[in-house]
Design an enzyme around this catalytic site. Structure first.
Site, PDB file in Angstrom:
ATOM      1  N   ASP A  42       0.838  -1.209   0.000  1.00  0.00           N
ATOM      2  CA  ASP A  42       0.000   0.000   0.000  1.00  0.00           C
ATOM      3  C   ASP A  42       0.873   1.259   0.000  1.00  0.00           C
ATOM      4  O   ASP A  42       0.361   2.377  -0.027  1.00  0.00           O
ATOM      5  CB  ASP A  42      -1.012  -0.009   1.157  1.00  0.00           C
ATOM      6  CG  ASP A  42      -0.364  -0.040   2.518  1.00  0.00           C
ATOM      7  OD1 ASP A  42       0.880  -0.140   2.600  1.00  0.00           O
ATOM      8  OD2 ASP A  42      -1.102   0.031   3.531  1.00  0.00           O
ATOM      9  N   SER A  43       2.195   1.062  -0.033  1.00  0.00           N
ATOM     10  CA  SER A  43       3.109   2.189  -0.257  1.00  0.00           C
ATOM     11  C   SER A  43       2.803   2.846  -1.599  1.00  0.00           C
ATOM     12  O   SER A  43       3.243   3.962  -1.850  1.00  0.00           O
ATOM     13  CB  SER A  43       4.566   1.708  -0.221  1.00  0.00           C
ATOM     14  OG  SER A  43       4.749   0.602  -1.086  1.00  0.00           O
ATOM     15  N   ASP A  81      -1.067  -6.180   0.047  1.00  0.00           N
ATOM     16  CA  ASP A  81      -1.384  -5.512   1.311  1.00  0.00           C
ATOM     17  C   ASP A  81      -2.886  -5.311   1.452  1.00  0.00           C
ATOM     18  O   ASP A  81      -3.538  -4.839   0.505  1.00  0.00           O
ATOM     19  CB  ASP A  81      -0.730  -4.115   1.337  1.00  0.00           C
ATOM     20  CG  ASP A  81       0.571  -4.102   2.107  1.00  0.00           C
ATOM     21  OD1 ASP A  81       0.814  -5.024   2.907  1.00  0.00           O
ATOM     22  OD2 ASP A  81       1.349  -3.148   1.900  1.00  0.00           O
ATOM     23  N   LYS A 110      -1.204  -9.376   3.239  1.00  0.00           N
ATOM     24  CA  LYS A 110      -0.389  -8.901   4.373  1.00  0.00           C
ATOM     25  C   LYS A 110      -1.204  -7.908   5.192  1.00  0.00           C
ATOM     26  O   LYS A 110      -1.877  -7.044   4.626  1.00  0.00           O
ATOM     27  CB  LYS A 110       0.906  -8.254   3.868  1.00  0.00           C
ATOM     28  CG  LYS A 110       1.764  -7.668   5.005  1.00  0.00           C
ATOM     29  CD  LYS A 110       3.192  -7.388   4.568  1.00  0.00           C
ATOM     30  CE  LYS A 110       3.386  -6.098   3.814  1.00  0.00           C
ATOM     31  NZ  LYS A 110       3.054  -4.868   4.566  1.00  0.00           N
ATOM     32  N   GLU A 112      -1.035  -5.345   8.835  1.00  0.00           N
ATOM     33  CA  GLU A 112      -0.118  -4.699   9.784  1.00  0.00           C
ATOM     34  C   GLU A 112      -0.606  -4.850  11.215  1.00  0.00           C
ATOM     35  O   GLU A 112      -1.735  -4.443  11.535  1.00  0.00           O
ATOM     36  CB  GLU A 112      -0.001  -3.204   9.458  1.00  0.00           C
ATOM     37  CG  GLU A 112       0.718  -2.926   8.152  1.00  0.00           C
ATOM     38  CD  GLU A 112       0.907  -1.438   7.887  1.00  0.00           C
ATOM     39  OE1 GLU A 112       0.650  -0.601   8.779  1.00  0.00           O
ATOM     40  OE2 GLU A 112       1.326  -1.116   6.754  1.00  0.00           O
ATOM     41  N   GLU A 177       9.625  -3.825  10.188  1.00  0.00           N
ATOM     42  CA  GLU A 177       9.935  -2.493   9.640  1.00  0.00           C
ATOM     43  C   GLU A 177      10.566  -1.584  10.703  1.00  0.00           C
ATOM     44  O   GLU A 177       9.989  -1.373  11.781  1.00  0.00           O
ATOM     45  CB  GLU A 177       8.662  -1.849   9.055  1.00  0.00           C
ATOM     46  CG  GLU A 177       8.954  -0.490   8.424  1.00  0.00           C
ATOM     47  CD  GLU A 177       7.908  -0.023   7.422  1.00  0.00           C
ATOM     48  OE1 GLU A 177       6.964  -0.775   7.124  1.00  0.00           O
ATOM     49  OE2 GLU A 177       8.064   1.108   6.930  1.00  0.00           O
TER      50      GLU A 177
END
Ligand code: KIV
Length: 258
Positions: A42-43, A81, A110, A112, A177
């Site tokens: 999602d970057s 993501d 993925k 978070e 991260e």
């Protein structure tokens, strides 16, 4: 278990795992040749849309870009993501993960977080959805300036607990991260599943970067980003040649005309 996931698990303590981001077909085609995992991160919110936070990325953004990436990915594991606000409960997480997988044919998703989202992760894995974890700096929920994690013994303990919880739930790997090197080492040693670091030292089982950063396409000044090549130089070289040849009427010759 997906044979690509099996191969990734087998790499722990043997060889480094490579992961890079891709947001479109042409990039994915090249990245796929070099990595074990292609991540539609999602970057893309900040890299492609200039968003100041990944919070603005939608499920449809992720699905559209992932469908393009899917065309280019032939051999690596494709992970997508789940964006912010799309896994707030078990039912919502499952509905959205299934939608992502159905529409993009990706191999895994993925999410978070650790303890806070462990119910959702347990639920997805029980529904046979492959999940990759993400601990340390969590861009979707981080407040204020991004800071490294694992600086105190309390934070380190919490990160190890989260990592063990994720492993017990059945995630196949965890992105770490911006975690301090000794903490990343401790987490990696505590787990049977691989850790994939980003700004978390060589002590992880693999490394991930945003591709646009490492090739110098994205203007970033983040400590962990190494510019392995300045691709802009080559792009500009080609564009300049096009411009010169059009202006001087050298292009298109008969060969390039009907
Ligand atoms: O969004 C992303 O690209 C990521 C990686 C940087 C790990 O989550």
């Amino acid at each position: 278990m997906n044979s690509k996931i099996k191969n990734i698990l087998n790499k722990k303590n043997r060889s480094k795992i490579l992961c890079l981001t891709a947001y479109s077909k042409n990039f994915a085609e090249e990245i796929d040749k070099h990595v074990d995992i292609t991540l539609v991160g999602d970057s893309l919110g900040s890299v492609l849309y200039n968003y100041d936070s990944t919070k603005k990325v939608t499920l449809n953004n992720m699905i559209d870009h992932s469908r393009s990436v899917r065309i280019g990915v032939k051999k690596s594991l494709m992970v997508v993501d789940m964006p912010y606000n799309t896994y707030n409960s078990n039912v919502i997480a499952c509905k959205n993960a299934k939608k992502i997988i159905k529409e993009t044919k990706c191999d895994a998703v993925k999410l978070e977080g650790g303890k806070k989202i462990i119910n959702q992760i347990n639920f997805l894995i029980k529904k046979k959805i492959s999940v990759m974890g993400h601990l340390g700096l969590l861009p979707q929920t981080a407040k204020g300036k991004f800071k490294s994690k694992g600086n105190s013994s309390k934070e380190t303990k919490q990160l190890i607990n989260d990592a063990l919880l994720l492993q017990k739930a059945g995630v196949f790997a965890i992105v770490l991260e911006c975690i301090k090197s000794p903490t990343a080492k401790l987490i990696t040693k505590s787990l049977e599943i691989p850790t994939i670091g980003i700004g978390s030292s060589v002590n992880c089982d693999g490394q991930v970067l945003v591709t646009d950063d490492l090739i110098g396409l994205n203007k970033t000044k983040i400590r962990f980003v190494k510019k392995f090549i300045n691709i802009k130089k080559y792009i500009n070289l080609g564009l300049k040649k096009f411009s010169t040849e059009v202006k001087s009427k050298k292009y298109p010759t008969n060969k390039y005309s009907y």
